[in-house]
Structures are given as C-alpha cells and as structure tokens.
Design an enzyme around this catalytic site. Sequence first.
Site, PDB file in Angstrom:
ATOM      1  N   ASN A   1      63.214 -43.511 -73.245  1.00 20.47           N
ATOM      2  CA  ASN A   1      64.508 -43.300 -73.898  1.00 20.47           C
ATOM      3  C   ASN A   1      64.431 -43.840 -75.329  1.00 20.47           C
ATOM      4  OD1 ASN A   1      67.640 -45.007 -73.800  1.00 20.47           O
ATOM      5  ND2 ASN A   1      67.391 -42.849 -74.217  1.00 20.47           N
TER       6      ASN A   1
ATOM      7  N   HIS B   1      64.335 -48.100 -72.747  1.00 19.25           N
ATOM      8  CA  HIS B   1      64.688 -47.783 -74.133  1.00 19.25           C
ATOM      9  C   HIS B   1      63.690 -48.507 -75.036  1.00 19.25           C
ATOM     10  CE1 HIS B   1      67.613 -46.753 -77.382  1.00 19.25           C
ATOM     11  NE2 HIS B   1      66.963 -47.745 -77.968  1.00 19.25           N
TER      12      HIS B   1
ATOM     13  N   CYS C   1      71.983 -52.988 -72.019  1.00 15.58           N
ATOM     14  CA  CYS C   1      73.068 -52.908 -73.005  1.00 15.58           C
ATOM     15  C   CYS C   1      72.970 -54.072 -73.992  1.00 15.58           C
ATOM     16  CB  CYS C   1      74.432 -52.922 -72.327  1.00 15.58           C
ATOM     17  SG  CYS C   1      75.778 -52.797 -73.536  1.00 15.58           S
TER      18      CYS C   1
END
Length: 330
Positions: free
Chosen positions: A204, A171, A102
């Site tokens: 991702n 990601h 995050c």
Amino acid sequence: MVKIGNITLPDFPLLLAPMEDVSDPPFRAVCKANGADLMYTEFISSEGLIRAAAKSRQKLDVFDYERPIGIQIFGSDIESMRESAVISAAAGPDLIDINYGCPVKNVACRGAGAALLRDVPKMVQMTEAIVKATTLPVTVKTRLGWDESTKNVTEVAERLQDIGIQALSIHGRTRVQMYKGEADWRLIAEVKNNPRITIPIFGNGDIDTPQKALEYKNRFGVDGVMIGRAAIGYPWIFREIKHYLKTGEMLAPPILEERIENCKLHFTRSLEWKGDRQGIFEMRRHYANYFKGLPNFKPFRMRLVQTESPEEVYQILEEVAQSEALMLAE
C-alpha cells in the site's frame, strides 16, 4: 488465486484501503462496481463499539453486494479490542482487520493504530486475543515502523503470522512520515520474500496509475495492492489497473456519462444509508472529484453544494449530462 482463510480472491487482487470519513458503504458501492476485489469499513473505535456509540455501530453496516468485506477495528486496550472483535463478527463480515497503521495524532497518541509498532509484545498479545475471539479470518494493516530508526515490520510480520493472522497489508511509510514523501516498498518486498512468511502480503502507498501497479507487482512481488487516495472520486482506477495488467493497454478514461452514472450511484446509496439530510451534506465533498478536469463544471458544482433537495441534485446531474460545454471539455 489468493487465499485469506476461507476467502478466495483472484490472482493479484486489488484492495480498497480503509479510509476514515471516506470508505463508507456508498463509496464502497462505486468501488465494487468498478472492480475492487476486497474492501474494508472505515476504522471503528473499539471503545465506541463497547459503549454502543451510534456512529461506531453504524460503521458496522455491511451489505451482500460488497462481499468479501472486512470490518477494521482499532484501540489500545486488549480486552476492549477482544470484545469489539466479537461485536464486529456478529455484524457478518467476511474478516476482521486490525489497524496498527493509523498515524493521526488523536489515534497514535492514545496508544492505538501505529503506536502499537512501539510495543510489539502488546501488539502480539492483542492480536492473539482477537484471533482467539473469532472464527473469522483476522488480518492486519500496519506501516514499516514508527520512524526511520525503528523499521520493525519484518519482525512484526513473523510474530503476527505465528499467532494466526491470515494476511498482512503494509503501507510503505513510517508513522512519523504520515503521508509525506514517497512510499518505500523495499521493506514490503523483504517481508514478502522472507521464507518464513506464508500468508499473503499486500502493498500500500502511492499506487495511482495502472503502470505503477504493474511495475510494483513485478519489482516487489507482492500478492496484491491496496489502493486508497487514488480511488477517491476515481473508482475507475480498479478497472483500469485490471485491464492494463491483462492486456498491457490503457483503458480510455471514463466518459461524462460514466462519471454521472457513478456519481448518481454514490449519491443514491448515500441517501439510503444516511437519510436525505446527511446524505446530501456528506456527498458535497465528492462532486469536484467525480468531475475533476472538466473546466466548465464549476457552475454546476456550486449549485450541487448549495441545494438541500435530493430531486434537485438528480436534476442538476441530468443537466450536466446534457451540457454540450462539458462534453466538449472532455
């Protein structure tokens, strides 16, 4: 087949990314109905779980129709993360996922999420404590690194695998990039093709069409893809990708009836899980997405976001179904 511990997924599974304020049980219900193979809760604060904060505890809710389902936790304190893993495991998920990706300021600047990419020894110590605290498979979601000069995901993957994680989702951006620019999958492929890596590696970032899913599958060799923003208001992305991978043909986009059906399912689950008042309020941000591209929908949306009655929401959606103007717009 792809294995995560004792969980068996189909070849090249499609994962729904954990998204704060998005991937709650009502949203997950429509994604599951449209083919998501593995889903996660919104990320949950370890400190919130330990303090028994109502919002954090509610996010632990998982349902049998969602399985397999993972609970994702985040935090900066190793003992708090260990305790929160125990609390999460008691809620009955199929796996525990750790958020090391995050990028948002109030998470990363408090030493959680992507901040751990700047302290790999602490990340390893934290992960090991969580792996030892539960019998469930533990997985991790992370990014390429903190910034362009510190792309350390290859080292992170090896070290986390060595202490027992069962899968890794990456990601293709750094923390500094946030969600800007194009995701770089070359490092994800490097991790996947590393002969030391034996766990599933999921990619991702930027998967928003069936064609791109197939291209990235072939180019980068990942075990599956994780889809986030492209699924918001468009849960059909999962079935469209599956159909395209299987047949090489594009499915027709959802007809008006399907849009309404999925919107109703989402709304019904929202009422069940949050109660009428909160369920109605939180659903308002989704209507525009479900009916995106229909030029005559605006008057209906204005009514949907103003009403406070569940019965009226269903009634308006029935009117949408009968609207010749919207049918013609398709």
